[in-house]
Design a protein around this motif. Sequence first.
Motif, PDB file in Angstrom:
ATOM      1  N   VAL A 138       0.873  -1.172   0.000  1.00  0.00           N
ATOM      2  CA  VAL A 138       0.000   0.000   0.000  1.00  0.00           C
ATOM      3  C   VAL A 138       0.912   1.225   0.000  1.00  0.00           C
ATOM      4  O   VAL A 138       1.860   1.306   0.787  1.00  0.00           O
ATOM      5  CB  VAL A 138      -0.923   0.002   1.242  1.00  0.00           C
ATOM      6  CG1 VAL A 138      -1.779   1.258   1.281  1.00  0.00           C
ATOM      7  CG2 VAL A 138      -1.793  -1.245   1.253  1.00  0.00           C
ATOM      8  N   PRO A 139       0.681   2.179  -0.879  1.00  0.00           N
ATOM      9  CA  PRO A 139       1.550   3.358  -0.912  1.00  0.00           C
ATOM     10  C   PRO A 139       1.465   4.179   0.376  1.00  0.00           C
ATOM     11  O   PRO A 139       0.427   4.202   1.040  1.00  0.00           O
ATOM     12  CB  PRO A 139       1.043   4.179  -2.094  1.00  0.00           C
ATOM     13  CG  PRO A 139      -0.098   3.443  -2.680  1.00  0.00           C
ATOM     14  CD  PRO A 139      -0.366   2.224  -1.887  1.00  0.00           C
ATOM     15  N   ILE A 140       2.538   4.833   0.691  1.00  0.00           N
ATOM     16  CA  ILE A 140       2.589   5.693   1.862  1.00  0.00           C
ATOM     17  C   ILE A 140       1.599   6.849   1.655  1.00  0.00           C
ATOM     18  O   ILE A 140       1.442   7.369   0.555  1.00  0.00           O
ATOM     19  CB  ILE A 140       4.025   6.260   2.035  1.00  0.00           C
ATOM     20  CG1 ILE A 140       5.051   5.121   2.129  1.00  0.00           C
ATOM     21  CG2 ILE A 140       4.117   7.186   3.246  1.00  0.00           C
ATOM     22  CD1 ILE A 140       4.806   4.131   3.227  1.00  0.00           C
ATOM     23  N   GLY A 141       0.878   7.210   2.736  1.00  0.00           N
ATOM     24  CA  GLY A 141      -0.061   8.326   2.644  1.00  0.00           C
ATOM     25  C   GLY A 141      -1.363   8.044   3.381  1.00  0.00           C
ATOM     26  O   GLY A 141      -1.462   7.115   4.184  1.00  0.00           O
ATOM     27  N   THR A 142      -2.380   8.835   3.070  1.00  0.00           N
ATOM     28  CA  THR A 142      -3.699   8.728   3.694  1.00  0.00           C
ATOM     29  C   THR A 142      -4.582   7.823   2.840  1.00  0.00           C
ATOM     30  O   THR A 142      -4.641   7.971   1.625  1.00  0.00           O
ATOM     31  CB  THR A 142      -4.349  10.123   3.799  1.00  0.00           C
ATOM     32  OG1 THR A 142      -3.473  10.982   4.538  1.00  0.00           O
ATOM     33  CG2 THR A 142      -5.703  10.054   4.478  1.00  0.00           C
ATOM     34  N   HIS A 143      -5.283   6.879   3.510  1.00  0.00           N
ATOM     35  CA  HIS A 143      -6.140   5.932   2.780  1.00  0.00           C
ATOM     36  C   HIS A 143      -7.470   5.758   3.502  1.00  0.00           C
ATOM     37  O   HIS A 143      -7.533   5.756   4.730  1.00  0.00           O
ATOM     38  CB  HIS A 143      -5.441   4.576   2.633  1.00  0.00           C
ATOM     39  CG  HIS A 143      -4.158   4.668   1.879  1.00  0.00           C
ATOM     40  ND1 HIS A 143      -4.110   4.831   0.515  1.00  0.00           N
ATOM     41  CD2 HIS A 143      -2.875   4.642   2.313  1.00  0.00           C
ATOM     42  CE1 HIS A 143      -2.851   4.892   0.126  1.00  0.00           C
ATOM     43  NE2 HIS A 143      -2.074   4.784   1.204  1.00  0.00           N
ATOM     44  N   LYS A 144      -8.520   5.570   2.721  1.00  0.00           N
ATOM     45  CA  LYS A 144      -9.859   5.309   3.260  1.00  0.00           C
ATOM     46  C   LYS A 144     -10.165   3.831   3.038  1.00  0.00           C
ATOM     47  O   LYS A 144     -10.016   3.316   1.929  1.00  0.00           O
ATOM     48  CB  LYS A 144     -10.903   6.185   2.573  1.00  0.00           C
ATOM     49  CG  LYS A 144     -10.611   7.670   2.762  1.00  0.00           C
ATOM     50  CD  LYS A 144     -11.878   8.461   2.820  1.00  0.00           C
ATOM     51  CE  LYS A 144     -11.590   9.915   3.065  1.00  0.00           C
ATOM     52  NZ  LYS A 144     -11.385  10.225   4.453  1.00  0.00           N
ATOM     53  N   LEU A 145     -10.601   3.147   4.101  1.00  0.00           N
ATOM     54  CA  LEU A 145     -10.891   1.715   4.050  1.00  0.00           C
ATOM     55  C   LEU A 145     -12.370   1.471   4.338  1.00  0.00           C
ATOM     56  O   LEU A 145     -12.970   2.144   5.173  1.00  0.00           O
ATOM     57  CB  LEU A 145     -10.059   0.956   5.092  1.00  0.00           C
ATOM     58  CG  LEU A 145      -8.546   1.155   5.068  1.00  0.00           C
ATOM     59  CD1 LEU A 145      -7.900   0.396   6.212  1.00  0.00           C
ATOM     60  CD2 LEU A 145      -7.968   0.704   3.742  1.00  0.00           C
TER      61      LEU A 145
END
Length: 173
Positions: A138-145
Amino acid sequence: MKHVMLFILIITSYTSVAAIYQWTDEQGITHFSDDESKPASAKEIDVKLTPPSIDSLTQSIPPKASHTKTTMNDKSVTPISIHISTPRDQQTIRSNTGDITVSATLSSTLLYGSSIRLLIDGITHSEQIEKQFDVTNVPIGTHKLQLQIINNLGKVIASSELITVYLHRFKAN
């Protein structure tokens, strides 16, 4: 179409009625039979059958079940729900390889043919029947799951809350 098939069945069975015989035995009991092995005193009787009307047949058909609530053994079935147990909303995850483990909690057992779908940033990542997803790269940063329960027809029947996680790299001092 059902009514036409039923009508054809009634008409064909009406024309194939066997002979009916009537006789009285030594005890005075009257018997009726379509069996050829009858006593010699048996007389063939004329039976006039009137096929039932289509209206009388359709009145006996039970109403279709409601699709809003299904029952099993006279108990209401509670709709299934899903919740993301890990990670927590607004959690910071530190992983140089981009590993995230997403775990689900279900309110009841997953039905046969159903599956759980993991969405990352609104895009389907994977679909499985297990409650834990091990995601890599998963790329570094902010993610919504978000998690969804998909039935055997591919329809979403339940969705979890949408959570936000922050993926960071370890820093060496």
